[in-house]
Design a protein around this motif. Structure first.
Motif, PDB file in Angstrom:
ATOM      1  N   GLN A 181     -43.246 -33.924 -10.406  1.00 54.02           N
ATOM      2  CA  GLN A 181     -44.730 -33.477 -10.601  1.00 54.02           C
ATOM      3  C   GLN A 181     -45.443 -32.904  -9.443  1.00 54.02           C
ATOM      4  O   GLN A 181     -46.413 -32.119  -9.305  1.00 54.02           O
ATOM      5  N   THR A 182     -44.910 -33.231  -8.213  1.00 54.14           N
ATOM      6  CA  THR A 182     -45.685 -32.858  -6.942  1.00 54.14           C
ATOM      7  C   THR A 182     -45.309 -31.360  -6.842  1.00 54.14           C
ATOM      8  O   THR A 182     -45.902 -30.485  -6.054  1.00 54.14           O
ATOM      9  N   VAL A 183     -44.330 -30.596  -7.457  1.00 52.87           N
ATOM     10  CA  VAL A 183     -43.922 -29.244  -7.705  1.00 52.87           C
ATOM     11  C   VAL A 183     -44.527 -28.437  -8.888  1.00 52.87           C
ATOM     12  O   VAL A 183     -44.996 -27.497  -8.672  1.00 52.87           O
ATOM     13  N   GLN A 184     -44.269 -29.279 -10.036  1.00 49.76           N
ATOM     14  CA  GLN A 184     -44.592 -28.713 -11.030  1.00 49.76           C
ATOM     15  C   GLN A 184     -45.239 -29.865 -12.254  1.00 49.76           C
ATOM     16  O   GLN A 184     -44.553 -30.542 -12.561  1.00 49.76           O
ATOM     17  N   ALA A 185     -46.654 -29.435 -12.448  1.00 52.31           N
ATOM     18  CA  ALA A 185     -47.247 -30.716 -13.199  1.00 52.31           C
ATOM     19  C   ALA A 185     -46.559 -30.295 -14.641  1.00 52.31           C
ATOM     20  O   ALA A 185     -46.416 -29.412 -15.086  1.00 52.31           O
ATOM     21  N   LEU A 186     -46.519 -31.653 -15.292  1.00 48.15           N
ATOM     22  CA  LEU A 186     -46.170 -31.657 -16.707  1.00 48.15           C
ATOM     23  C   LEU A 186     -47.459 -31.716 -17.683  1.00 48.15           C
ATOM     24  O   LEU A 186     -48.342 -32.134 -17.475  1.00 48.15           O
ATOM     25  N   THR A 187     -47.188 -30.847 -18.889  1.00 39.80           N
ATOM     26  CA  THR A 187     -48.362 -31.056 -19.735  1.00 39.80           C
ATOM     27  C   THR A 187     -48.344 -32.312 -20.313  1.00 39.80           C
ATOM     28  O   THR A 187     -47.236 -33.024 -20.384  1.00 39.80           O
ATOM     29  N   ASP A 188     -49.447 -32.636 -21.176  1.00 37.87           N
ATOM     30  CA  ASP A 188     -49.498 -33.899 -21.722  1.00 37.87           C
ATOM     31  C   ASP A 188     -48.228 -34.051 -23.044  1.00 37.87           C
ATOM     32  O   ASP A 188     -47.605 -34.922 -23.184  1.00 37.87           O
ATOM     33  N   GLU A 189     -47.920 -32.784 -23.788  1.00 37.71           N
ATOM     34  CA  GLU A 189     -47.028 -32.831 -24.634  1.00 37.71           C
ATOM     35  C   GLU A 189     -45.601 -32.953 -23.757  1.00 37.71           C
ATOM     36  O   GLU A 189     -44.663 -33.876 -24.565  1.00 37.71           O
ATOM     37  N   GLU A 190     -45.393 -32.386 -22.709  1.00 35.80           N
ATOM     38  CA  GLU A 190     -44.071 -32.588 -21.824  1.00 35.80           C
ATOM     39  C   GLU A 190     -43.812 -34.152 -21.381  1.00 35.80           C
ATOM     40  O   GLU A 190     -42.913 -34.699 -21.643  1.00 35.80           O
TER      41      GLU A 190
END
Length: 58
Positions: A10-19
């Motif tokens: 997540q430091t590179v690509q944040a996840l959505t709440d659903e993910e």
């Protein structure tokens, strides 16, 4: 260890709440997929059980 991996990802690509909701399900799925048939000299079955225990405890 999975939390460290997720935090690093997540430091590179944040996840959505659903993910994030699906994260523990996918970790368990892949953990179970790695358990070999028959002998399990590397402990994949034990590791999958620990993931399941952690998921059901929350």
């Amino acid at each position: 260890m999975q939390q460290q991996f997720l935090d690093g990802y997540q430091t590179v690509q944040a996840l959505t709440d659903e993910e994030l909701h699906w994260w523990p399900v996918l970790v368990l799925w892949y953990s179970l997929a790695l358990v070999p048939r028959g002998d399990d000299p590397n402990g994949w079955g034990r590791a999958a059980a620990e993931v399941l225990d952690g998921h059901t405890a929350s």
